[in-house]
Enzyme design. Structure first.
Site, short mmCIF file in Angstrom:
data_model
loop_
_atom_site.label_atom_id
_atom_site.label_comp_id
_atom_site.label_asym_id
_atom_site.label_seq_id
_atom_site.Cartn_x
_atom_site.Cartn_y
_atom_site.Cartn_z
N ASP A 681 -5.91 -95.19 -12.10
CA ASP A 681 -6.97 -96.11 -11.65
C ASP A 681 -7.47 -95.89 -10.22
O ASP A 681 -8.05 -96.81 -9.65
CB ASP A 681 -6.49 -97.57 -11.74
CG ASP A 681 -6.20 -98.01 -13.15
OD1 ASP A 681 -6.28 -97.17 -14.07
OD2 ASP A 681 -5.89 -99.20 -13.34
N HIS A 685 -9.59 -98.62 -7.94
CA HIS A 685 -9.06 -99.24 -6.71
C HIS A 685 -9.90 -98.86 -5.49
O HIS A 685 -10.34 -99.71 -4.73
CB HIS A 685 -7.61 -98.80 -6.49
CG HIS A 685 -6.67 -99.25 -7.57
ND1 HIS A 685 -5.31 -99.17 -7.45
CD2 HIS A 685 -6.90 -99.78 -8.80
CE1 HIS A 685 -4.73 -99.63 -8.56
NE2 HIS A 685 -5.68 -99.99 -9.39
N ASP A 754 -6.64 -92.02 -21.08
CA ASP A 754 -7.48 -93.07 -21.60
C ASP A 754 -8.25 -93.73 -20.47
O ASP A 754 -7.96 -93.52 -19.30
CB ASP A 754 -6.65 -94.14 -22.32
CG ASP A 754 -5.78 -94.93 -21.36
OD1 ASP A 754 -6.25 -95.92 -20.79
OD2 ASP A 754 -4.61 -94.53 -21.16
N GLU A 756 -10.16 -97.69 -19.92
CA GLU A 756 -10.53 -98.99 -20.45
C GLU A 756 -11.84 -99.46 -19.83
O GLU A 756 -12.83 -99.68 -20.51
CB GLU A 756 -9.39 -99.96 -20.13
CG GLU A 756 -9.61 -101.40 -20.49
CD GLU A 756 -8.34 -102.19 -20.23
OE1 GLU A 756 -7.47 -102.18 -21.10
OE2 GLU A 756 -8.20 -102.80 -19.16
N GLU A 760 -16.01 -100.29 -14.32
CA GLU A 760 -15.44 -99.95 -13.02
C GLU A 760 -15.55 -98.45 -12.75
O GLU A 760 -15.60 -98.02 -11.60
CB GLU A 760 -14.00 -100.46 -12.92
CG GLU A 760 -13.96 -101.99 -12.80
CD GLU A 760 -12.56 -102.59 -12.77
OE1 GLU A 760 -11.76 -102.24 -13.66
OE2 GLU A 760 -12.28 -103.40 -11.88
N TYR A 838 -12.02 -110.61 -22.76
CA TYR A 838 -11.35 -109.59 -21.93
C TYR A 838 -11.84 -108.19 -22.34
O TYR A 838 -12.17 -107.35 -21.51
CB TYR A 838 -9.84 -109.59 -22.10
CG TYR A 838 -9.07 -110.85 -21.84
CD1 TYR A 838 -9.66 -111.99 -21.30
CD2 TYR A 838 -7.70 -110.91 -22.14
CE1 TYR A 838 -8.92 -113.14 -21.09
CE2 TYR A 838 -6.96 -112.05 -21.92
CZ TYR A 838 -7.57 -113.17 -21.41
OH TYR A 838 -6.82 -114.28 -21.20
#
Ligand SMILES: *[C@@H]1O[C@H](CO)[C@@H](O)[C@H](O)[C@H]1NC(C)=O
Ligand SMILES: *[C@@H]1O[C@H](CO)[C@@H](O)[C@H](O)[C@H]1NC(C)=O
Ligand SMILES: *[C@@H]1O[C@H](CO)[C@@H](O)[C@H](O)[C@H]1NC(C)=O
Ligand SMILES: *[C@@H]1O[C@H](CO)[C@@H](O)[C@H](O)[C@H]1NC(C)=O
Ligand SMILES: *[C@@H]1O[C@H](CO)[C@@H](O)[C@H](O)[C@H]1NC(C)=O
Ligand SMILES: *[C@@H]1O[C@H](CO)[C@@H](O)[C@H](O)[C@H]1NC(C)=O
Length: 928
Positions: A681, A685, A754, A756, A760, A838
């Site tokens: 991520d 971040h 992967d 999600e 972002e 979500y």
């Protein structure tokens, strides 16, 4: 444990075919007994079971005796908060051995399972979920063979197998990727969404000249050293193993990471093939390289939804473990070692040696899109194996002198081709030893290439022309012309093999490549298509480079919400007035408290929220005095990070080369902060910090110089623009072949990388576009624009599924969003819960000026109608908490008035706004 082995195994095998990757039978790790100390589990840390006592499993379906363990669910990604448990004991029902987040946590499971046959107890009550922890926590419980066994445990396998479970790890509802506490936010949206051409469903032949002139998008960001206040450490909790020739940066989030992490036995997904080290696994028990290619009719699907229109399946997965072809050698046995060499942006070499210091080896140059799987042999006897079994091996006419060709049909009626190019030119005389083995000459030197042929004679003609050569690496160039809003990027391969200069490469292009091929590249297409695991049909193309052109780049999108049409950023007086009324409350929030957290993700998100809030008041509502004090505090809060004085300061990791949070080093928890230290991520971040910096610098250009080194360090870490930087790898997150980022870092994963949160991902691209603009890095700005253009296309092709989507299985597209898209499967869920808001909201947030560019109106309308309209199963008006604000902000893309009315209502409950966003921004977003 009273169940008969074969039935139990049958259950496991069946589940394995039903998206439940956590339940395949595998060999035990060789150094451990398959017995776990469950008795020692009463220490407040749930210690789950990952392996089964040998006595429970004797025979696999294929008949090989031995010890087996369940596969760990390796989709390791932690959820946001620790989930302290006092679980004392558990067995797993259908989900044996499921694991993931780095701390004990519970998965939601159907109540019936929990109360009935579960032996998981939490405070004397049946567990409210199925507990498990992340794999690396488990390792210590696997006892080295010599130590005494502390106890065995019981595994109960439920007899009812009606539930097809592909929900990986929804953690109980309190988990949320939203901020823990609510506050308000603001990001306006263009009412005139641009008419960004949505990708055609198949290749087009629109003439597209190459645009390799214009701003170079791959100029170096900087050559600054790491700031002195960021300490360097070489004790990363995952030490670099199995990569022997690369001292420099290693890409952590690429398709080949499974080859150097953990068991090394999970696949790399090169499209259209997946390849993986067989490592003795059933059925063939080879130690060579498995070549897998899965046709659509072999897909496994999850349960159908009974609430979503069209009843889509919750997941689909490409079965793992069908050993169609294996490239091996007689000398490769259980002493074989696998090492990875030259791990680069688009390629890596996988090397198998009979022993660690053997001078013989077979090297597989893996390159995304490669047309053949090529093994380069040095002094080994080729062995080609199959778990599907050979029906026939026939020698065929050589396509060129020195290249020997064979045709194979397998027992399932698929046809494969083998091209052998011996270094000495001698006929290799491949021999069919039995229906599972083809053997070549001893001491062989040369290449063996394997390809599946779906097209008979026409397919052979295509393969014949390119046989003998193979790609070894790829190189990327790109340019953006701002004046015509057009960008292009070019993938060019390095190659090797026989007649290399006169032979063109055969490479497979994904649907989004083909859609944007320039005119010359369109001419390289053949009519041979092969299915990929999760990206639709790949097209075989003959040529050594491709050029893709993206039109309609979001050059004009800036910080303001409306941008897309009129060019004006002026809000109406009424809107300004409302914003000025609403903003003071949010501006008075404690900026330091909300931004100095133990999480880079949540801290960055809060900084970006306040930056956008300040922007709204200062520039859109034109109230500088009102914004002044919060603006100063924001800079101060940002400084905490530049000074590296946050709760978990950053460190420079000298092992993999990157900037990571020190939290994991301090706590030993690999899952901390979503796995930041393991390179999960980073684009999410750091994107938020970069976006905040862009806004601060926009208002105060003199701020830029003092902060540029730090901010650019984050950009270089998450998505570096060059491959020659000794401090960071090229483009860690963004995969220029797949056209989007991968969020998973250094975690072994049975289904590959992967991602999600596509929104972002686009936020990162938008952030570097805006930071490039603010800081005067035109190449970075152009790169952000090009990435947004590519993302707009790839999201619409693969992740955000309109009803006319042709790339995802028709059984699945009713879900509208993939949820988590892996390289090998897609699951309509999230890592933190399975509520629809979500699953969909994490593809919406944060709402930023580019959101409508990457989320087309048509898509947003379809999604809204299916999921969140008043008639839908999860109507937005009934959704709880900050997710409701996310849904209504997203609604602005198609219905700004309704969105405005929602956020403008009085009294307004700020709990409806995610703590990482502001009501003020959402108002401006809807008003814009
Ligand atoms: C629990 O196990 C019993 C006995 O095997 C079985 O009859 C029952 O159906 C199971 N309950 C559930 C919910 O699976
Ligand atoms: C043949 O086996 C391969 C295994 O890789 C599989 O992908 C394919 O679908 C099978 N084909 C048929 C016709 O069963
Ligand atoms: C490796 O294979 C040999 C021969 O098949 C066998 O004797 C030995 O036990 C195996 N070693 C391991 C660690 O499995
Ligand atoms: C091979 O390497 C191992 C350790 O890596 C070493 O112990 C052994 O002596 C080496 N053997 C030879 C023949 O070099
Ligand atoms: C594998 O063999 C090739 C060709 O001999 C050689 O260049 C390479 O160094 C070998 N790799 C290893 C790991 O031994
Ligand atoms: C592309 O090739 C050039 C020239 O060989 C090299 O300098 C550059 O680093 C390469 N870029 C990438 C992304 O590999």
């Amino acid at each position: 444990m009273a169940f008969s082995t074969p039935i139990w195994l049958g259950a496991i095998m069946l589940m394995a075919i039903q998206c439940l990757t956590g339940a395949q039978a595998l060999h035990c790790l060789s150094d451990f007994d398959c017995i776990v100390d469950i008795g020692g589990a009463d220490d407040k840390f749930f210690t789950p079971v990952t392996q089964l006592p040998p006595t429970t499993v004797q025979v696999l379906a294929t008949g090989s005796p031995g010890k087996y363990c369940t596969t760990l669910e390796r989709d390791v990604r932690p959820s946001s908060q620790p989930f302290p448990t006092e679980i004392v004991y558990a067995t797993f029902e259908e989900r044996i051995g499921l694991l993931h987040p780095g701390f004990p946590h519970l998965d939601i499971a159907p109540y019936s399972i929990l109360i009935s046959n579960s032996t998981c107890y939490y405070k004397e009550e049946p567990c409210p979920g199925l507990p498990h922890v992340e794999e690396t926590r488990v390792a210590p419980w696997l006892r080295p063979k010599s130590t005494s066994v502390l106890g065995t445990f019981t595994v109960t396998v439920t007899k009812t197998r009606s539930r097809t479970d592909c929900t990986p790890y929804p953690i109980t509802g309190s988990q949320s990727k939203l901020f823990p506490t609510g506050t308000a936010s603001l990001y306006p949206f263009p009412t005139t969404t641009l008419s960004h051409s949505s990708p055609a469903s198949s290749g087009t032949s629109i003439p597209r000249p190459p645009v390799m002139s214009g701003q170079n998008v791959f100029e170096p960001i900087s050559t600054d050293p790491i700031p002195a206040n960021i300490p360097a450490r070489n004790d990363h909790p995952l030490q670099k193993k199995n990569i022997w020739d690369t001292p420099g940066p290693v890409s952590t989030n690429k398709f080949y990471a499974n080859f150097f992490i953990g068991s090394q036995a999970n696949y790399g997904f090169v499209h259209p093939y997946a390849v993986g080290w067989a490592k003795g696994s059933a059925p063939v028990k080879s130690d060579g390289l498995v070549i897998s290619h899965i046709e659509a009719d072999k897909l496994a699907f999850g349960n159908k939804s009974d609430t979503i229109p069209g009843n889509p399946v919750q997941c689909y997965i490409n079965p793992i473990g069908i050993q169609a072809m294996i490239l091996s050698a007689s000398e490769l046995d259980n002493s074989t070692v696998l090492s990875v060499s030259k791990p680069l942006a688009f390629s890596a070499d996988i090397i198998l040696q009979p022993q660690s210091n053997s001078t013989s080896n077979v090297t597989f140059p893996l390159v995304q899109g490669m047309g053949f799987v090529t093994g380069v042999y040095t002094n080994l006897q080729p062995a080609i194996q199959s778990g599907v079994f050979f029906r026939e091996l026939a020698s065929a006419a050589p396509p060129r002198p020195g290249i020997f060709k064979y045709r194979i049909s397998l027992e399932n009626s698929t046809t494969w081709l083998i091209y052998v190019t011996p270094e000495n030119g001698a006929d290799p005389k491949l021999e069919l030893v039995d229906n599972g083995l083809i053997r070549g000459p001893t001491g062989f030197k040369g290449t063996i290439q394997i390809a599946k042929n779906p097209k008979g004679g026409a397919g052979e003609t295509i393969y014949d022309r390119s046989a003998g050569v193979y790609a070894t690496a790829a190189n990327m160039t790109g340019a953006v012309s701002a004046s015509d809003k057009r960008g292009s990027y070019k993938l060019a391969w390095e190659k090797a093999g026989k007649d290399v200069n006169s032979t063109q490469l055969l490479m497979f292009a994904l649907p989004h490549h083909v859609q944007s091929f320039d005119t010359a590249t369109q001419g390289m297409k053949t009519d041979m298509l092969m299915r990929t695991t999760t990206k639709g049909m790949a097209t075989a193309c003959v040529g050594d480079s491709w050029t893709m052109v993206e039109e309609d780049l979001p050059i004009d999108i800036g910080f303001a919400p409306q941008i897309l049409g009129s060019g004006t950023t002026d809000l109406s007086e009424a809107a300004k007035q409302k914003i000025k009324e609403v903003a003071p409350n949010e501006l008075s929030q404690d900026i330091h408290q909300q931004t100095n957290l133990d999480s880079m993700y949540f801290s960055g998100k809060a900084l970006a929220k306040f930056a956008m809030l300040v922007y709204t008041v200062r520039e859109l509502a034109q109230d500088i005095p009102l914004s002044e004090s919060p603006f100063q505090t924001l800079k101060d809060a940002f400084k905490t990070f530049v000074d590296n004085k946050q709760k978990f300061p950053l460190v420079y990791d000298e092992v993999w080369k990157g900037v990571v949070s020190s939290g994991t080093y301090e706590t030993g928890d690999p899952g901390l902060d979503f796995g930041n230290a393991f390179y999960n991520d980073h684009h999410f971040h750091y994107g938020y910090f970069i976006l905040a910096a862009a806004i601060i610098g926009h208002f105060e250009p003199s701020w830029i110089d003092a902060n540029k080194v730090w901010v650019n360090m984050l950009v270089r870490d998450a998505a570096n623009s060059v491959s020659g930087d000794a401090l960071f790898p090229f483009s860690r997150g963004f995969d220029w072949y797949n056209g989007h980022s991968w969020a998973k870092g250094l975690f072994e994963s049975i289904d590959g990388k992967d991602q999600e949160s596509t929104s972002e991902d686009t936020m990162f691209a938008y952030a570097i576009k805006m930071w490039g603009k603010t800081s005067g890095d035109a190449s970075m700005e152009a790169r952000g624009n090009l990435m947004l253009g590519i993302l707009s296309r790839t999201l619409n092709n693969y992740f955000l599924m309109k009803s006319d989507n042709v790339n995802q299985p028709k059984e699945f597209i009713g879900n509208k969003v993939t949820g988590i898209l892996f390289e090998n499967k897609a699951e309509h869920t999230t890592y933190f819960g399975a509520n629809l808001e979500y699953i969909h909201g994490i593809h919406m947030l944060p709402l930023i000026p580019s959101s409508g560019y990457t989320r087309s109106k048509d898509f947003v309308r379809e999604e809204w109608d299916a999921m969140f309209s008043e008639q839908a199963s999860t109507s937005a008006s009934k959704v709880q908490g900050g997710w409701q604000g996310v849904l209504y902000a997203n609604l602005a893309i198609i219905d700004p008035t309704a969105s405005w009315n929602f956020f403008a209502q009085e009294p307004f409950d700020l709990a409806k706004v995610d703590g990482g966003a502001s009501r003020t921004w959402y108002l401006a977003y809807a008003a814009g």
